[in-house]
Design an enzyme around this catalytic site. Structure first.
Site, PDB file in Angstrom:
ATOM      1  N   TRP A 131      -1.594   9.699 -12.089  1.00 21.09           N
ATOM      2  CA  TRP A 131      -2.686   8.616 -12.235  1.00 21.09           C
ATOM      3  C   TRP A 131      -3.004   8.427 -13.713  1.00 21.09           C
ATOM      4  O   TRP A 131      -3.861   7.595 -13.630  1.00 21.09           O
ATOM      5  CB  TRP A 131      -4.466   9.147 -11.079  1.00 21.09           C
ATOM      6  CG  TRP A 131      -3.824   8.555  -9.889  1.00 21.09           C
ATOM      7  CD1 TRP A 131      -3.047   8.122  -9.607  1.00 21.09           C
ATOM      8  CD2 TRP A 131      -4.792   9.549  -9.179  1.00 21.09           C
ATOM      9  NE1 TRP A 131      -3.228   7.430  -8.267  1.00 21.09           N
ATOM     10  CE2 TRP A 131      -4.306   8.778  -7.213  1.00 21.09           C
ATOM     11  CE3 TRP A 131      -5.562  10.696  -8.189  1.00 21.09           C
ATOM     12  CZ2 TRP A 131      -4.515   8.666  -6.552  1.00 21.09           C
ATOM     13  CZ3 TRP A 131      -6.373  10.574  -6.875  1.00 21.09           C
ATOM     14  CH2 TRP A 131      -5.944  10.479  -6.301  1.00 21.09           C
TER      15      TRP A 131
ATOM     16  N   ASP B 170       0.470   4.971  -0.110  1.00 23.56           N
ATOM     17  CA  ASP B 170       0.672   3.876  -0.620  1.00 23.56           C
ATOM     18  C   ASP B 170      -0.764   3.300  -1.820  1.00 23.56           C
ATOM     19  O   ASP B 170      -1.372   2.215  -1.850  1.00 23.56           O
ATOM     20  CB  ASP B 170      -0.125   3.616   0.587  1.00 23.56           C
ATOM     21  CG  ASP B 170       0.453   2.875   1.757  1.00 23.56           C
ATOM     22  OD1 ASP B 170       1.693   3.293   1.586  1.00 23.56           O
ATOM     23  OD2 ASP B 170       0.532   3.219   2.949  1.00 23.56           O
ATOM     24  N   ASP B 171      -0.922   4.398  -2.393  1.00 17.96           N
ATOM     25  CA  ASP B 171      -2.066   3.865  -3.399  1.00 17.96           C
ATOM     26  C   ASP B 171      -1.683   3.544  -4.327  1.00 17.96           C
ATOM     27  O   ASP B 171      -0.430   3.724  -5.402  1.00 17.96           O
ATOM     28  CB  ASP B 171      -2.304   5.301  -3.915  1.00 17.96           C
ATOM     29  CG  ASP B 171      -3.330   5.438  -4.852  1.00 17.96           C
ATOM     30  OD1 ASP B 171      -4.438   5.167  -4.845  1.00 17.96           O
ATOM     31  OD2 ASP B 171      -3.149   5.598  -5.691  1.00 17.96           O
ATOM     32  N   VAL B 172      -2.318   2.608  -4.993  1.00 21.73           N
ATOM     33  CA  VAL B 172      -2.361   1.211  -6.277  1.00 21.73           C
ATOM     34  C   VAL B 172      -2.118   1.828  -7.209  1.00 21.73           C
ATOM     35  O   VAL B 172      -0.941   1.239  -7.766  1.00 21.73           O
ATOM     36  CB  VAL B 172      -3.136   0.272  -5.698  1.00 21.73           C
ATOM     37  CG1 VAL B 172      -2.630  -0.623  -6.375  1.00 21.73           C
ATOM     38  CG2 VAL B 172      -3.158  -0.805  -4.689  1.00 21.73           C
TER      39      VAL B 172
END
Length: 302
Positions: free
Chosen positions: A298, A256-258
């Protein structure tokens, strides 16, 4: 791998699939980072070993070696030197054989471009469990820049320091010290009352011995995740962040990491963030390497 000493230094070999510049690029992503400095491709950091603090400079030198220079105090005990090397190897995840990850990633539509740009990057760790948990809690539901600002205030208010050559280098606050506080002590650093409560509760669990890195490392990933999410303030995202960066489970997956969702959105040129179901489908090839896939994705946003 072996290491050898040169006066006030130590040198040990680096693995083949490692690039110091790719890792330094990650380490310098925010100007408010307070746990180390990076100048002229050299990291200066305090490494706490037992009750002692060792200020070191870390750099990569010729012949693919890591060079550790002791600045304020040279460790005289062999086990201290050994633990310093172990800390750095853990921080840079140097004992991981990443060849299977690269084999997979070079054929993956989302990862192949990213590994070319950041080849040699490792999942940079947070070896101290309390620091990893605090960083996970601090970063909940705020942007990265504000999270770094909060961490800096927290460290400079409650952490120890080492002064050397006109500069101050910080040690992350100990859980023993934070366990003595109440949430009101953290109001000056603009931490929400709820996050302050979470952090103090974590410190008390660690101070009482109910929670430790050794305990979690003796579990499989699902058991460790279940233990972490049972703690107030630790949800699946924070738990997987800690599993990934401190406990070193390569299949940890903060789904669920933005940042992860935005990276996939950008790479697939979507007009919306992917759903959890879409991301699960895309991540099937990443099995057992979800943490590395996430870490590389990321970097897409930088």
């Amino acid at each position: 791998m072996t290491s050898h000493e040169i006066k006030d230094s130590m040198v040990f070999p680096l693995p083949e699939l490692f690039d110091m510049m790719a890792n330094l690029d990650y380490l310098t992503r925010d100007k408010n980072e307070c746990m180390y400095t990076v100048n002229n491709d050299t990291i200066t950091k305090v490494i706490p070993i037992e009750k002692q603090r060792f200020l070191v400079q870390i750099s990569a030198v010729k012949d693919h070696q890591m060079h550790i220079r002791f600045l304020d105090a040279r460790p005289t005990e062999y086990h201290h030197r050994k633990k310093i090397v172990a800390y750095i190897r853990d921080w840079f995840d140097l004992d991981r054989d990443v060849r299977p990850f690269y084999q997979m990633a070079k054929t993956d539509p989302l990862l192949k471009g990213t590994i070319e740009k950041s080849f040699g990057l490792r999942v940079m760790g947070i070896p101290d469990l309390f620091e990893a948990l605090c960083w996970g809690v601090i970063g909940q539901q705020i942007n990265l820049a504000f999270a770094y600002s909060l961490k800096k205030q927290f460290v400079e208010r409650f952490g120890d320091q080492v002064k050397w050559d006109g500069h101050t280098y910080w040690v992350f606050p100990s859980f023993e010290r934070i366990a003595q506080l109440s949430p009101s002590h953290l109001t000056d650093i603009k931490m929400t009352n709820r996050k302050s409560e979470y952090i103090i509760n974590l410190s008390k669990l660690m101070a009482s011995g109910e929670l430790s890195k050794e305990q979690l490392m003796n579990m499989n990933m699902k058991e460790a995740e279940k233990t972490l999410v049972s703690i107030r303030g630790i949800g699946p995202w924070t738990a997987n962040y800690v599993l990934m960066r401190c406990l070193r489970f390569p299949s940890a997956f903060p789904i669920d990491d933005v940042g992860l969702l935005n990276a996939v959105k950008a790479l697939r040129k979507m007009d919306r963030k992917p759903t959890k179901e879409e991301l699960l489908a895309l991540s099937i090839p990443w099995k057992d390497w979800e943490s590395y896939a996430t870490f590389y994705l990321w970097r897409v946003l930088y």
